[in-house]
Structure formats: C-alpha cells, structure tokens
Write a protein that holds these residues in place. Structure first.
Motif, PDB file in Angstrom:
ATOM      1  N   ASN A 168       0.865  -1.026  -0.047  1.00  0.00           N
ATOM      2  CA  ASN A 168      -0.054   0.059   0.131  1.00  0.00           C
ATOM      3  C   ASN A 168       1.027   1.299  -0.136  1.00  0.00           C
ATOM      4  O   ASN A 168       0.621   2.206  -0.648  1.00  0.00           O
ATOM      5  N   TYR A 169       1.896   1.159   0.947  1.00  0.00           N
ATOM      6  CA  TYR A 169       2.824   2.357   0.698  1.00  0.00           C
ATOM      7  C   TYR A 169       3.666   2.384  -0.279  1.00  0.00           C
ATOM      8  O   TYR A 169       3.807   3.675  -0.883  1.00  0.00           O
ATOM      9  N   ARG A 170       3.984   1.625  -0.891  1.00  0.00           N
ATOM     10  CA  ARG A 170       4.789   1.310  -2.347  1.00  0.00           C
ATOM     11  C   ARG A 170       3.898   2.389  -3.247  1.00  0.00           C
ATOM     12  O   ARG A 170       4.540   3.045  -4.066  1.00  0.00           O
ATOM     13  N   ARG A 171       2.634   2.215  -3.240  1.00  0.00           N
ATOM     14  CA  ARG A 171       2.007   2.514  -4.488  1.00  0.00           C
ATOM     15  C   ARG A 171       1.769   4.208  -4.131  1.00  0.00           C
ATOM     16  O   ARG A 171       1.897   5.031  -4.824  1.00  0.00           O
ATOM     17  N   GLN A 172       1.654   4.477  -2.745  1.00  0.00           N
ATOM     18  CA  GLN A 172       1.508   6.045  -2.474  1.00  0.00           C
ATOM     19  C   GLN A 172       2.890   6.646  -3.099  1.00  0.00           C
ATOM     20  O   GLN A 172       2.893   7.679  -3.479  1.00  0.00           O
ATOM     21  N   PHE A 173       3.969   5.911  -2.532  1.00  0.00           N
ATOM     22  CA  PHE A 173       5.245   6.209  -2.990  1.00  0.00           C
ATOM     23  C   PHE A 173       5.545   6.462  -4.680  1.00  0.00           C
ATOM     24  O   PHE A 173       5.942   7.439  -5.140  1.00  0.00           O
ATOM     25  N   THR A 174       4.995   5.776  -5.352  1.00  0.00           N
ATOM     26  CA  THR A 174       5.244   5.513  -6.917  1.00  0.00           C
ATOM     27  C   THR A 174       4.327   6.630  -7.316  1.00  0.00           C
ATOM     28  O   THR A 174       4.567   7.438  -8.412  1.00  0.00           O
ATOM     29  N   ASP A 175       3.016   6.951  -6.857  1.00  0.00           N
ATOM     30  CA  ASP A 175       2.247   7.814  -7.072  1.00  0.00           C
ATOM     31  C   ASP A 175       2.665   9.326  -6.850  1.00  0.00           C
ATOM     32  O   ASP A 175       2.728  10.227  -7.759  1.00  0.00           O
ATOM     33  N   ALA A 176       3.478   9.347  -5.939  1.00  0.00           N
ATOM     34  CA  ALA A 176       4.116  10.668  -5.477  1.00  0.00           C
ATOM     35  C   ALA A 176       5.201  10.984  -6.681  1.00  0.00           C
ATOM     36  O   ALA A 176       5.164  12.209  -7.136  1.00  0.00           O
ATOM     37  N   LEU A 177       6.011   9.855  -6.983  1.00  0.00           N
ATOM     38  CA  LEU A 177       7.105  10.266  -7.737  1.00  0.00           C
ATOM     39  C   LEU A 177       6.340  10.512  -9.213  1.00  0.00           C
ATOM     40  O   LEU A 177       6.983  11.541 -10.181  1.00  0.00           O
ATOM     41  N   LYS A 178       5.205   9.996  -9.658  1.00  0.00           N
ATOM     42  CA  LYS A 178       4.578  10.109 -10.923  1.00  0.00           C
ATOM     43  C   LYS A 178       4.042  11.573 -10.588  1.00  0.00           C
ATOM     44  O   LYS A 178       3.900  12.315 -11.806  1.00  0.00           O
ATOM     45  N   GLY A 237       6.924   8.452   4.373  1.00  0.00           N
ATOM     46  CA  GLY A 237       7.399   9.410   4.690  1.00  0.00           C
ATOM     47  C   GLY A 237       7.849  10.576   3.438  1.00  0.00           C
ATOM     48  O   GLY A 237       7.477  11.528   3.393  1.00  0.00           O
ATOM     49  N   LEU A 238       8.327   9.847   2.674  1.00  0.00           N
ATOM     50  CA  LEU A 238       9.218  10.306   1.518  1.00  0.00           C
ATOM     51  C   LEU A 238       7.867  10.764   0.483  1.00  0.00           C
ATOM     52  O   LEU A 238       7.987  11.876  -0.134  1.00  0.00           O
ATOM     53  N   ALA A 239       6.891   9.932   0.174  1.00  0.00           N
ATOM     54  CA  ALA A 239       5.663  10.381  -0.444  1.00  0.00           C
ATOM     55  C   ALA A 239       5.127  11.604   0.054  1.00  0.00           C
ATOM     56  O   ALA A 239       4.810  12.648  -0.684  1.00  0.00           O
ATOM     57  N   ASP A 240       4.917  11.873   1.265  1.00  0.00           N
ATOM     58  CA  ASP A 240       4.164  12.871   1.844  1.00  0.00           C
ATOM     59  C   ASP A 240       5.365  14.204   1.606  1.00  0.00           C
ATOM     60  O   ASP A 240       4.938  15.292   1.326  1.00  0.00           O
ATOM     61  N   ALA A 241       6.643  14.002   1.977  1.00  0.00           N
ATOM     62  CA  ALA A 241       7.665  15.022   1.911  1.00  0.00           C
ATOM     63  C   ALA A 241       7.663  15.523   0.329  1.00  0.00           C
ATOM     64  O   ALA A 241       7.663  16.797   0.066  1.00  0.00           O
ATOM     65  N   ILE A 242       7.619  14.607  -0.521  1.00  0.00           N
ATOM     66  CA  ILE A 242       7.817  15.036  -2.032  1.00  0.00           C
ATOM     67  C   ILE A 242       6.609  15.992  -2.457  1.00  0.00           C
ATOM     68  O   ILE A 242       6.612  16.977  -3.039  1.00  0.00           O
ATOM     69  N   ARG A 243       5.068  15.478  -1.866  1.00  0.00           N
ATOM     70  CA  ARG A 243       3.978  16.185  -2.162  1.00  0.00           C
ATOM     71  C   ARG A 243       4.017  17.702  -1.812  1.00  0.00           C
ATOM     72  O   ARG A 243       3.849  18.593  -2.347  1.00  0.00           O
TER      73      ARG A 243
END
Length: 338
Positions: A168-178, A237-243
């Motif tokens: 689940n968190y992997r998808r959040q991370f790849t979505d943030a990168l996208k 954490g990274l997904a949130d920071a990137i966003r």
C-alpha cells in the motif's frame, strides 16, 4: 560458503543457539554422559576420552576459551552442586573416577561438549562431529524450507501483514514520484535503490546477487518483516515530503531536488535505531539461515538467538507456510485489492 568452526565463534554460536539442530545432533552423536539437573553432563576426563586426546589438551582449551565455554554450559561444580552431581554419578552406576575428596569438578553439558568439539583441532573425532553438526544444520533448514531458503522470511507470522502494508505504501510512493517529480523513466528504480542503500547498503541488483535470486524473483518477497516495515515507513514519509515540497514550489521537483530532499529525510535521527536493528536482523539471519553474506553489513552480523531459530524453523513456521501455500490465490487477490 564453507564454515571453519575451529576459527569462527559466530558460526559456532549459530549452531549452539539452534535448539532444533542440537536435539538432532544429540540423538546421533553417541555421547553417553550422566543425567543430572535435567541435562546430560560429561566430565573433562570423559570428554578427553571421547575425543581421544590428553586431558591436558582439554584443560588448555578450557583456559583459552573459558568465557565462551562457560556461556555455553561448562561449569565448575563446588559445594552442594558437586555433591548432587556425585550422587547422580553413583546412582547411574557409571565409573567415571571422581575421587571422594574432590572439592571442584569441571563438567560440560551437551552444548558445552559440542562447543569443545568445535574448538578442538587436534582430534579426528572432533572433526567428524563438526561435520555431523554442519550436515544436520543444513539438512534441518532444507527440510523446513523444502530445499530452498529463498522464502524462509515468509515463515515469520509478521511477514504477511508487513507485506500487505508495504504494498500500500509502495503505491503511495510511486504515485508521488509520478505526480510530483519531473518525468524520468528511471526515477522509480533510482529512488527505490536509494531507499535500499539507505537502509541496508545494497541496491536491488546487488541484493539479488547475494541471495542468488533469478531475474524474475521479486526482491520484496524475500525481505524480512522488519525490513518491509522500515521500507514502508520510508515510502510513506517520502511520498508526503515530496508532495508537500512540490506544492510549496508550485511545480514538479527535479531529480536533483528530489535527491536532496531524500538525503535530508534519511538523515533524520529517528531512523538510526530502526536501521541499526534492521541491518542486524538482515545480515545475521541471512548468514545463519541462507548462508548468504552481506559484505556491506559485515559489522552488523551477530549469532541468532534461540527464539529466532524457533521463529523460522519451528512448528509455528511450518503451520504458517502450509496456510500460505493453501491460500496463495486468496492472498494474491487481497494484495491486488489493497
């Protein structure tokens, strides 16, 4: 990887902490001793006779390795414990030559006896016993894992929850990168490798080589639950920071800006104890259970304790592995729905 038990205390302790293997070794070693205090014991004289060496050789090894042998069950009996042992000798009917006026007596329980066998380089019988130990340990792990240790991590009851959560968190991370990082076909693999290097000092390609994984094998299916939990925390954490950073500057981040953000994130003090624990778990378990050596994590390798062997080789792991095998299709659909 060849193991020389006479020189490696780590390899010795990994066997001595494996109670499941010790039980099998004791059944096959042919060592007859005195049943006392719930264990089988032998004296220094009995040990010297078994290994066909002079008792002075046994005494020398005890002197040189006293701390290790004592930690593994060697004991010098005195007072009431000595009297109790002598009574057990008398009741056994064995003639082991314990003089009536003896005030101290060194004895080995079975673990300490095996410890001596691992140290004793002069004895052919000790060499044969060392080989028996290694054969039994290898056979035990192969039996428990169906001949391969690739997925021994999945015999941990915490693996399934960690795996589903990490997906689940992997998808959040790849979505943030996208959504929030400039388009780059390599960015997913690049930042995934940065996470791996930060946590366990290896890129995915390096990790697969150490575990001898095939190109089609999914790396994360082989991670221990503790590693999956740390990766999930990084990704969340990274997904949130990137966003947040992208929204602050009102544009997608460049690759360089994302790398800078990552380095700031990974240097947060809160990661230090979690990463320390994760590296110890990965390096130590893979050395003991998979015979895989992580060169970058050599300083973190420790002997596995008894509970770790029970977790991955005990009956609970047998039951979990059977349950997962019977429900593979259900688990696949569950992960896809998460």
């Amino acid at each position: 990887m060849g193991k020389d038990l006479t020189t490696s205390r780590l390899d010795r302790q990994n066997i001595l902490n494996n109670e499941l293997a010790i039980e099998e070794i004791q059944a096959k070693a042919g060592m007859e001793g005195i049943l006392w205090d719930g264990k089988v014991y032998v004296t220094r004289e009995m040990t010297a006779k078994y290994f066909d060496v002079d008792i002075r050789t046994i005494s020398r090894y005890i002197e040189q390795n006293n701390d290790e042998l004592t930690a593994n069950g060697y004991e010098v009996l005195r007072g009431k414990r000595l009297k109790s042992f002598v009574c057990a000798v008398r009741d056994s009917g064995r003639d082991i030559n314990v003089p009536a006026k003896t005030t101290v007596l060194g004895v080995f329980d079975f673990r300490a006896f095996l410890n001596m066998a691992m140290l004793l380089s002069e004895s052919e019988r000790a060499r044969a016993l060392r080989q028996l130990m290694l054969d039994i340990v290898i056979d035990l792990i192969n039996r428990k894992t169906g001949g391969g240790t690739k997925y021994i991590n999945q015999r941990d009851k915490d693996f399934l929850f960690s795996s589903l959560q990490e997906d689940n968190y992997r998808r959040q991370f790849t979505d943030a990168l996208k959504l929030y990082v400039e388009d780059d076909r390599y960015k997913y693999a690049h930042f995934t490798d940065m996470i791996y290097v930060s946590i366990f000092k290896e890129k995915a390609k390096e990790y697969k080589k150490i575990l001898d994984l095939k190109a089609s094998d999914k790396v994360r299916d082989t991670f221990y639950s503790e590693i999956l939990d740390i990766i999930a925390a990084y990704e969340s954490g990274l997904a949130d920071a990137i966003r947040k950073e992208s929204e602050r500057i009102e544009r997608p981040l460049t690759r360089h800006e994302t790398e800078d953000l990552f380095r700031e994130f990974e240097n947060m003090a809160l990661w230090k104890p979690l990463i320390q624990r994760g590296r110890v778990k990965m390096a130590s378990r893979d050395m003991a259970l998979r015979d895989a050596f992580h060169y970058q994590l050599a300083e973190y390798i420790q002997p596995l304790d008894k509970d770790e062997y029970q977790k991955f080789l005990g009956t609970a792991g047998d039951e979990l592995e059977k349950l997962m095998a019977e429900n593979q299709e259900v688990l696949r659909r569950l992960k896809e729905r998460e």
